[in-house]
Design a protein around this motif. Sequence first.
Motif, PDB file in Angstrom:
ATOM      1  N   MET A   1       0.897  -1.195  -0.115  1.00 51.23           N
ATOM      2  CA  MET A   1       0.187  -0.171  -0.056  1.00 51.23           C
ATOM      3  C   MET A   1       0.849   1.346   0.148  1.00 51.23           C
ATOM      4  SD  MET A   1      -2.954   1.113   2.504  1.00 51.23           S
ATOM      5  CE  MET A   1      -2.439   2.484   3.809  1.00 51.23           C
ATOM      6  N   ARG A   2       0.833   2.166  -1.155  1.00 54.43           N
ATOM      7  CA  ARG A   2       1.400   3.467  -1.011  1.00 54.43           C
ATOM      8  C   ARG A   2       0.670   4.136   0.081  1.00 54.43           C
ATOM      9  NH1 ARG A   2       1.284   5.119  -7.421  1.00 54.43           N
ATOM     10  NH2 ARG A   2      -0.678   4.162  -7.051  1.00 54.43           N
ATOM     11  N   SER A   3       1.694   5.100   0.705  1.00 56.41           N
ATOM     12  CA  SER A   3       0.994   5.782   1.843  1.00 56.41           C
ATOM     13  C   SER A   3       0.661   7.329   1.076  1.00 56.41           C
ATOM     14  CB  SER A   3       1.987   6.148   2.914  1.00 56.41           C
ATOM     15  OG  SER A   3       3.097   6.749   2.280  1.00 56.41           O
ATOM     16  N   VAL A   4       1.261   7.863   0.032  1.00 52.61           N
ATOM     17  CA  VAL A   4       0.959   9.250  -0.550  1.00 52.61           C
ATOM     18  C   VAL A   4       1.588   9.226  -1.880  1.00 52.61           C
ATOM     19  CG1 VAL A   4       3.006  10.133   0.371  1.00 52.61           C
ATOM     20  CG2 VAL A   4       1.080  11.634  -0.043  1.00 52.61           C
ATOM     21  N   ILE A   5       0.860  10.060  -2.786  1.00 50.22           N
ATOM     22  CA  ILE A   5       1.214  10.315  -4.188  1.00 50.22           C
ATOM     23  C   ILE A   5       1.458  11.897  -4.091  1.00 50.22           C
ATOM     24  CG2 ILE A   5       1.012  10.227  -6.667  1.00 50.22           C
ATOM     25  CD1 ILE A   5      -0.943   7.848  -5.941  1.00 50.22           C
ATOM     26  N   TYR A   6       2.339  12.218  -4.641  1.00 51.72           N
ATOM     27  CA  TYR A   6       2.559  13.585  -4.611  1.00 51.72           C
ATOM     28  C   TYR A   6       2.655  13.991  -6.251  1.00 51.72           C
ATOM     29  CZ  TYR A   6       4.874  13.800  -0.040  1.00 51.72           C
ATOM     30  OH  TYR A   6       4.694  13.755   1.152  1.00 51.72           O
ATOM     31  N   SER A   7       1.790  14.892  -6.604  1.00 50.42           N
ATOM     32  CA  SER A   7       1.781  15.427  -8.168  1.00 50.42           C
ATOM     33  C   SER A   7       1.564  16.856  -8.168  1.00 50.42           C
ATOM     34  CB  SER A   7       0.334  14.834  -8.474  1.00 50.42           C
ATOM     35  OG  SER A   7      -0.891  15.471  -8.001  1.00 50.42           O
ATOM     36  N   CYS A   8       1.888  17.407  -9.559  1.00 50.10           N
ATOM     37  CA  CYS A   8       1.865  18.657  -9.979  1.00 50.10           C
ATOM     38  C   CYS A   8       0.425  18.883 -10.446  1.00 50.10           C
ATOM     39  CB  CYS A   8       3.049  19.022 -11.214  1.00 50.10           C
ATOM     40  SG  CYS A   8       2.548  17.749 -12.562  1.00 50.10           S
ATOM     41  N   GLU A   9       0.255  20.092 -11.003  1.00 53.91           N
ATOM     42  CA  GLU A   9      -0.997  20.542 -11.351  1.00 53.91           C
ATOM     43  C   GLU A   9      -1.752  19.467 -12.602  1.00 53.91           C
ATOM     44  OE1 GLU A   9      -4.679  22.628 -11.155  1.00 53.91           O
ATOM     45  OE2 GLU A   9      -3.022  23.166  -9.995  1.00 53.91           O
ATOM     46  N   GLU A  10      -0.472  19.229 -13.553  1.00 51.59           N
ATOM     47  CA  GLU A  10      -1.135  18.668 -14.627  1.00 51.59           C
ATOM     48  C   GLU A  10      -1.397  17.005 -14.491  1.00 51.59           C
ATOM     49  OE1 GLU A  10       1.239  16.974 -18.783  1.00 51.59           O
ATOM     50  OE2 GLU A  10       2.401  18.640 -17.362  1.00 51.59           O
ATOM     51  N   TRP A  19      -4.922   6.356  -7.137  1.00 51.52           N
ATOM     52  CA  TRP A  19      -5.063   5.783  -5.923  1.00 51.52           C
ATOM     53  C   TRP A  19      -6.466   5.114  -5.645  1.00 51.52           C
ATOM     54  CZ3 TRP A  19      -2.285   6.024  -1.390  1.00 51.52           C
ATOM     55  CH2 TRP A  19      -3.036   5.701  -0.130  1.00 51.52           C
ATOM     56  N   VAL A  20      -7.492   5.742  -5.978  1.00 57.33           N
ATOM     57  CA  VAL A  20      -8.908   4.970  -5.992  1.00 57.33           C
ATOM     58  C   VAL A  20      -8.717   3.630  -6.673  1.00 57.33           C
ATOM     59  CG1 VAL A  20     -11.154   5.125  -6.984  1.00 57.33           C
ATOM     60  CG2 VAL A  20     -10.200   7.262  -6.078  1.00 57.33           C
ATOM     61  N   TYR A  21      -8.273   3.470  -7.917  1.00 51.69           N
ATOM     62  CA  TYR A  21      -7.933   2.243  -8.396  1.00 51.69           C
ATOM     63  C   TYR A  21      -7.231   1.112  -7.564  1.00 51.69           C
ATOM     64  CZ  TYR A  21      -6.846  -1.319 -12.052  1.00 51.69           C
ATOM     65  OH  TYR A  21      -6.822  -2.644 -12.482  1.00 51.69           O
ATOM     66  N   GLY A  22      -6.126   1.679  -7.100  1.00 54.54           N
ATOM     67  CA  GLY A  22      -5.282   0.569  -6.376  1.00 54.54           C
ATOM     68  C   GLY A  22      -5.842   0.420  -4.811  1.00 54.54           C
ATOM     69  N   GLU A  23      -6.142   1.463  -4.316  1.00 57.51           N
ATOM     70  CA  GLU A  23      -6.633   1.293  -2.889  1.00 57.51           C
ATOM     71  C   GLU A  23      -8.145   0.926  -2.815  1.00 57.51           C
ATOM     72  OE1 GLU A  23      -4.265   0.955  -0.706  1.00 57.51           O
ATOM     73  OE2 GLU A  23      -2.768   1.328  -2.006  1.00 57.51           O
ATOM     74  N   GLU A  24      -8.917   1.031  -3.898  1.00 59.70           N
ATOM     75  CA  GLU A  24     -10.330   0.953  -3.858  1.00 59.70           C
ATOM     76  C   GLU A  24     -11.175   1.671  -2.740  1.00 59.70           C
ATOM     77  OE1 GLU A  24     -10.891  -3.285  -3.394  1.00 59.70           O
ATOM     78  OE2 GLU A  24     -10.394  -3.370  -5.687  1.00 59.70           O
ATOM     79  N   THR A  25     -10.337   3.134  -2.274  1.00 58.68           N
ATOM     80  CA  THR A  25     -11.073   3.682  -1.360  1.00 58.68           C
ATOM     81  C   THR A  25     -10.717   5.417  -1.684  1.00 58.68           C
ATOM     82  OG1 THR A  25     -11.443   4.399   0.831  1.00 58.68           O
ATOM     83  CG2 THR A  25      -9.016   3.982   0.043  1.00 58.68           C
ATOM     84  N   MET A  52      -0.892  16.894  -2.431  1.00 60.50           N
ATOM     85  CA  MET A  52      -0.631  15.226  -1.782  1.00 60.50           C
ATOM     86  C   MET A  52      -1.867  14.475  -1.901  1.00 60.50           C
ATOM     87  SD  MET A  52      -1.135  13.235   1.159  1.00 60.50           S
ATOM     88  CE  MET A  52      -2.104  14.457   1.986  1.00 60.50           C
ATOM     89  N   VAL A  53      -1.623  13.395  -2.526  1.00 60.24           N
ATOM     90  CA  VAL A  53      -3.122  12.524  -2.611  1.00 60.24           C
ATOM     91  C   VAL A  53      -2.660  11.171  -1.932  1.00 60.24           C
ATOM     92  CG1 VAL A  53      -4.295  11.313  -3.994  1.00 60.24           C
ATOM     93  CG2 VAL A  53      -3.529  13.410  -4.877  1.00 60.24           C
ATOM     94  N   GLY A  54      -3.600  10.765  -1.138  1.00 58.48           N
ATOM     95  CA  GLY A  54      -3.347   9.427  -0.214  1.00 58.48           C
ATOM     96  C   GLY A  54      -3.507   9.722   1.232  1.00 58.48           C
ATOM     97  N   ASN A  55      -2.929   8.832   1.938  1.00 60.15           N
ATOM     98  CA  ASN A  55      -3.057   8.805   3.414  1.00 60.15           C
ATOM     99  C   ASN A  55      -1.795   8.869   3.960  1.00 60.15           C
ATOM    100  OD1 ASN A  55      -3.895   8.332   5.979  1.00 60.15           O
ATOM    101  ND2 ASN A  55      -4.652   6.134   5.500  1.00 60.15           N
TER     102      ASN A  55
END
Length: 64
Positions: A1-10, A19-25, A52-55
Amino acid sequence: MRSVIYSCEEHVEEALDDWVYGEETFPEFEKLEDADGVWITCGYCKNQAIYMVGNECSDTKYRK
């Protein structure tokens, strides 16, 4: 389980989808503040991450 994904605006929509596909939440989703000039790189490119996307916490955060 990934705890967080960092992303730019793009890439923020891709990060949310991944995140939703991988963690189903649904993830926590926050805009990052400028943390004393610390550069966090987007997980999809070399641009500066602004979201920051994730938990960010452990799975025990809400346990009693």
